[in-house]
Design a protein around this motif. Structure first.
Motif, mmCIF file in Angstrom:
data_model
loop_
_atom_site.group_PDB
_atom_site.id
_atom_site.type_symbol
_atom_site.label_atom_id
_atom_site.label_comp_id
_atom_site.label_asym_id
_atom_site.label_seq_id
_atom_site.Cartn_x
_atom_site.Cartn_y
_atom_site.Cartn_z
ATOM 1 N N LEU A 14 0.815 -1.211 0.000
ATOM 2 C CA LEU A 14 0.000 0.000 0.000
ATOM 3 C C LEU A 14 0.851 1.264 0.000
ATOM 4 C CD1 LEU A 14 -2.728 -1.128 2.563
ATOM 5 C CD2 LEU A 14 -3.016 -0.846 0.093
ATOM 6 N N VAL A 15 1.929 1.268 0.772
ATOM 7 C CA VAL A 15 2.807 2.448 0.810
ATOM 8 C C VAL A 15 3.487 2.639 -0.544
ATOM 9 C CG1 VAL A 15 4.931 3.374 1.805
ATOM 10 C CG2 VAL A 15 3.160 2.436 3.297
ATOM 11 N N PHE A 78 2.632 9.731 9.135
ATOM 12 C CA PHE A 78 3.446 10.897 8.789
ATOM 13 C C PHE A 78 3.456 11.128 7.273
ATOM 14 C CE2 PHE A 78 5.306 10.248 13.050
ATOM 15 C CZ PHE A 78 5.298 11.556 13.506
ATOM 16 N N LEU A 79 3.439 10.045 6.498
ATOM 17 C CA LEU A 79 3.366 10.185 5.046
ATOM 18 C C LEU A 79 2.082 10.902 4.629
ATOM 19 C CD1 LEU A 79 4.706 6.706 3.840
ATOM 20 C CD2 LEU A 79 5.754 8.933 3.386
ATOM 21 N N THR A 80 0.994 10.608 5.322
ATOM 22 C CA THR A 80 -0.271 11.272 5.038
ATOM 23 C C THR A 80 -0.147 12.776 5.260
ATOM 24 O OG1 THR A 80 -1.441 9.283 5.776
ATOM 25 C CG2 THR A 80 -2.729 11.315 5.603
ATOM 26 N N VAL A 175 -7.054 10.565 -3.585
ATOM 27 C CA VAL A 175 -7.378 9.129 -3.613
ATOM 28 C C VAL A 175 -6.283 8.290 -2.965
ATOM 29 C CG1 VAL A 175 -8.715 9.423 -5.724
ATOM 30 C CG2 VAL A 175 -6.331 8.707 -5.880
ATOM 31 N N LEU A 176 -5.129 8.890 -2.684
ATOM 32 C CA LEU A 176 -3.983 8.127 -2.167
ATOM 33 C C LEU A 176 -3.939 8.077 -0.649
ATOM 34 C CD1 LEU A 176 -1.346 9.608 -4.635
ATOM 35 C CD2 LEU A 176 -2.522 7.407 -4.828
ATOM 36 N N LEU A 177 -4.502 9.064 0.011
ATOM 37 C CA LEU A 177 -4.405 9.140 1.469
ATOM 38 C C LEU A 177 -5.010 7.925 2.174
ATOM 39 C CD1 LEU A 177 -5.122 12.932 2.113
ATOM 40 C CD2 LEU A 177 -2.986 11.798 1.480
ATOM 41 N N LEU A 205 -7.490 12.460 10.844
ATOM 42 C CA LEU A 205 -6.318 12.782 10.037
ATOM 43 C C LEU A 205 -6.657 12.689 8.548
ATOM 44 C CD1 LEU A 205 -3.269 13.381 9.855
ATOM 45 C CD2 LEU A 205 -2.876 10.906 9.923
ATOM 46 N N LEU A 206 -7.359 11.627 8.173
ATOM 47 C CA LEU A 206 -7.738 11.454 6.778
ATOM 48 C C LEU A 206 -8.657 12.582 6.313
ATOM 49 C CD1 LEU A 206 -7.667 9.716 4.236
ATOM 50 C CD2 LEU A 206 -9.554 8.361 5.184
#
Length: 827
Positions: A14-15, A78-80, A175-177, A205-206
């Motif tokens: 997924l990442v 953190f990537l989000t 769409v990636l989050l 967060l999302l």
């Protein structure tokens, strides 16, 4: 202990999916908000982030391994955050690439590029860190991990490109989050007491991330793009939006939209109707063509146009139109007396729009005389006995899509000549608005095409005429006769066009209506006389079509070598050995040439970065550094993999762009196919962990065989299947790349597997080394292709993978006893 558990591949998948999706989203952002060539910076930022993460992992390995469980859970969150923040900062960056050509303003734009790095580096650093951490924590499962990483990246590329049919390019990151949040959830400790709290936090967060991308999105078209002033005209109306991987199309209606045709200065004297108002069609902010507002316009205006002359040479000719200029060229050709028309419009969007025009046409004779298809111009060579009198290329065809450059090559012209009857003719447009030398390059391409067909005197088969801004090059299957020359002179004199070349031309007796002085780019001064009108193109044509051809091309400041399928770059005329002079005159360089200079800049930056990647871990772990021989082998091994894989990928993207007649679809099919099949290969390579040298040898044999076959056969294979439907052609591409990609998945995990246990200090170093040379590979491959052609990439890849096989960092003795520490091998 993490090392005793089975790696969870789903979060890694997924990442990787989200990381590649974000990278592609950014390249689409640059294509629209700026220009597509600046997407190179995104590739550079991505690989710099990945490589830097490997260095940090290597320098502080033990500390990160101890906190591995927490990091795998936290990093996707953190990537989000960094995806949203980085994209926001990207959209507010005032970067203006055109200011690079101004000596007083370029430094501010250099700072803006570094702002892009500052904004996006954290995301790609953490993404690379996450993948590298997987390698460290699950060292016995490296092939499975690398396979999941590649497969996730391949699926991510496919997913984001499919979503372009429905989602505006500026909002693709939304769409990636969810994928990143889900990856974090899958690493949530099973015994945690706060699962519900995590769900609430993740949901918030999302939601916050989606709001930032939607509500604080300041992405817009660059003010110097052709669509920008049109969108800001009072009363402008967006008639239609079309979203697709091919681009973001917009149809505009405003009073500034006109049919962009090169008219005579004597327009009113000819007493013909004026050109109609139109809709404007734009792709990614670049003007593609004009579209008719209504079907009952008067097409007689075309008699004053530069491209009308070839129709005066034939009575009721059978015509092939390559490009239809938004459908206008069909009616123009009929108005000029065409007996029948076969119109080629290979762009799917344009083809659909124009087919609707034809379907709405009320004149039954129109439908019986016109046939339109979305086939590539390259299919004309296979028409058999169906011969035509005239092949006319639309003036805007070259600029409509990157893949259209293949229609202006030696092989393409030879295919057109094959489709003509014994006295047929090709009409080729060239814009000289920026550089006259583009016409000279096209003329050399035509000369090479004729010469390659065994025509002893190509100069007798060519006529050249022009206006102030555009040129038409006429290439005849038979030698030009006196009657045709007289007709051309009469046509041009009535319309104040210039005859730049015809067989037997006497420059002293030719009237020049539109001054085109010869200018020295190197000396930045005019070479022609200032007291009379000049025609620099006439002088260049006489040189190219004479015995002085070889010396003229060799000594010219620009590279005017003919375009071919192997080297199809119409606009790439700069010479690397003239780089200093080019930079001194950068204000005069057309924007189309800037991509070449960007490649040079990215390459220099990448080389400096690779040197840093090489050194830091070796300094940190110098007490445990393997023998010098092993280190050198490892450097060459992983560097070769980083360069070789990307060389093959870029070669395939360009060849498939010709085959599918679209660069974006080619990128999607090749990237997704190569990554997914390489991931499968990586997964299967785990069967060779006890004998990795054997696995690398098997993969190398497949790679060598594929490259050798490709050098001799790939063009013929693609041409043989060119007329297939689009879906079938995609299947052909997958079949072609599958065996190569499967084999490409073997060497990296098998090499990385050797750096485990006591050697794991250098495991992330090897990962970053591969990434650092991947940064180098993209600009280097582009420069090699521009200067020497795409086949040089195949030859270079063959040599690189031969080096990979020879430099596999393990001896025969260690191949039998893999438990022997690497440091014990003889230097």
């Amino acid at each position: 202990m993490f090392s005793q558990t089975k790696a969870r591949l789903a979060p890694l998948f997924l990442v990787s999916l989200a990381s590649v999706g974000f990278e592609i989203s950014l390249t689409r952002y640059f294509a629209i908000a700026s220009w597509s060539e600046y997407g190179y910076w995104v590739i550079s930022i991505t690989m710099v982030g990945f490589s830097a993460s490997g260095v940090i992992l290597s320098l502080f390995k033990d500390s990160f391994v101890k906190r591995g469980e927490v990091l795998l859970f936290a990093i996707p969150l953190f990537l989000t955050v960094f995806a949203c923040l980085g994209y926001y900062l990207t959209t507010i960056n005032p970067f203006n690439p055109l200011e690079f050509q101004n000596r007083d303003l370029w430094f501010d734009q250099l700072l803006n590029i570094w702002k892009y790095y500052a904004a996006l580096f954290p995301f790609f650093f953490l993404a690379g860190f996450y993948i590298g951490l997987y390698f460290l924590l699950f060292q016995e499962e490296i092939p499975r991990i690398y396979g999941a990483d590649l497969a996730g990246a391949g699926i991510g590329a496919l997913v984001i490109l499919l979503l372009m049919f429905w989602i505006h390019p500026f909002y693709l990151p939304i769409v990636l989050l969810p994928f990143l949040v889900l990856a974090s959830f899958l690493h949530l400790p099973e015994k945690t007491r706060h699962r519900n709290a995590f769900f609430v936090m993740a949901a918030l967060l999302l939601a916050a991330g989606e709001i930032v991308i939607v509500k604080f999105n300041y992405a817009d078209f660059n003010e110097y793009k052709s669509i920008y002033p049109a969108l800001h005209v009072q009363g402008n109306r967006v008639v239609q939006e079309i979203k697709s991987p091919r681009g973001y199309f917009m149809v505009l209606d405003n009073f500034t939209e006109r049919l962009d045709t090169d008219f005579s200065n004597n327009f009113e004297v000819l007493k013909i109707a004026g050109p109609p108002t139109t809709f404007g069609l734009y792709n990614d902010g670049n003007r593609v063509t004009s579209l008719p507002k209504r079907s009952d316009y008067d097409p007689s205006y075309v008699k004053a146009a530069l491209d009308a002359f070839p129709f005066e040479l034939k009575h009721a000719p059978k015509v092939i139109l390559i490009g239809t200029r938004g459908g206008f060229r069909i009616k123009e050709a009929l108005s000029l007396g065409a007996g029948s028309i076969l119109a080629l419009e290979p762009d799917e969007t344009l083809f659909s729009l124009i087919r609707k025009q034809i379907a709405a046409e009320r004149d039954p004779a129109f439908k019986t005389r016109v046939n339109i298809t979305n086939q590539s111009p390259a299919t004309l060579s296979s028409l058999g006995e169906s011969k035509f009198d005239l092949i006319d290329i639309a003036s805007d065809f070259l600029g409509q899509a990157d893949a259209n450059k293949f229609a202006f090559t030696v092989e393409a012209l030879q295919g057109y000549l094959h489709a003509l009857n014994h006295d047929g003719m090709i009409s080729i447009p060239v814009s000289i608005r920026e550089f006259t030398v583009y016409a000279a390059k096209m003329l050399e391409t035509a000369r090479r095409a004729l010469s390659g067909l065994g025509i002893a005197s190509p100069a007798d088969h060519i006529m050249v005429y022009r206006s102030s801004w555009n040129v038409r090059i006429l290439v005849s299957k038979q030698a030009i006769n006196a009657a045709q020359i007289k007709l051309l002179q009469s046509f041009c004199n009535k319309r104040s066009f210039d005859t730049s070349y015809f067989p037997g031309i006497d420059p002293g007796k030719v009237q020049v209506w539109n001054d085109l002085p010869a200018v020295s780019f190197e000396q930045q001064r005019m070479l022609s006389r200032s007291d009379k009108a000049n025609d620099a193109l006439m002088e260049q044509s006489l040189q190219i079509l004479s015995v002085a051809n070889t010396a003229f091309l060799k000594d010219n400041f620009f590279n005017l070598a003919a375009s071919t399928y192997d080297r199809p770059f119409f606009y790439s005329i700069l010479r690397l050995d003239k780089l200093k002079q080019v930079l001194n005159r950068i204000a005069l360089i057309p924007r189309e040439e800037i991509g070449y200079l960007i490649n040079v800049a990215v390459l220099l930056q990448a080389v400096l970065f690779a040197v840093a990647i090489l050194g830091l871990p070796l300094i940190r772990w110098r007490a445990k550094t393997p023998g010098t021989g092993i280190i050198l082998k490892s450097i060459l091994y992983f560097a070769g993999l980083g360069l070789g894989f990307l060389f093959l990928e870029i070669f395939l993207i360009e060849k498939v762009a010709f085959f599918l007649n679209d660069r974006t679809y080619a990128f999607a099919v090749v990237l997704s196919g190569m990554l997914v099949f390489s991931g499968m290969g990586s997964y299967v390579s785990s069967a060779y962990l006890n004998d990795p040298k054997k696995g690398v040898a098997l993969a190398s044999l497949i790679i060598f065989s594929w490259i050798l076959l490709a050098i001799f056969l790939i063009d013929n294979i693609l041409l043989g299947f060119l007329a297939l439907p689009f879906a079938a052609k995609c299947a052909v591409v997958i079949v072609l790349i599958a065996p190569l990609s499967f084999a490409l998945g073997f060497p990296f995990p098998l090499g990385l597997f050797l750096f485990r246990g006591e050697r794991s200090n250098f495991l992330p170093w090897a990962w970053s080394l591969n990434g650092a040379f991947s940064v180098i590979s993209t600009p280097l491959a582009n420069l090699l292709a521009i200067t020497s052609g795409y086949n040089i990439l195949l030859i270079a890849s063959l040599l690189l993978y031969a080096m990979v096989f020879i430099m596999f960092p393990i001896s025969i003795r260690q191949n039998q006893y893999l438990s022997v520490p690497l440091t014990q091998e003889a230097k």
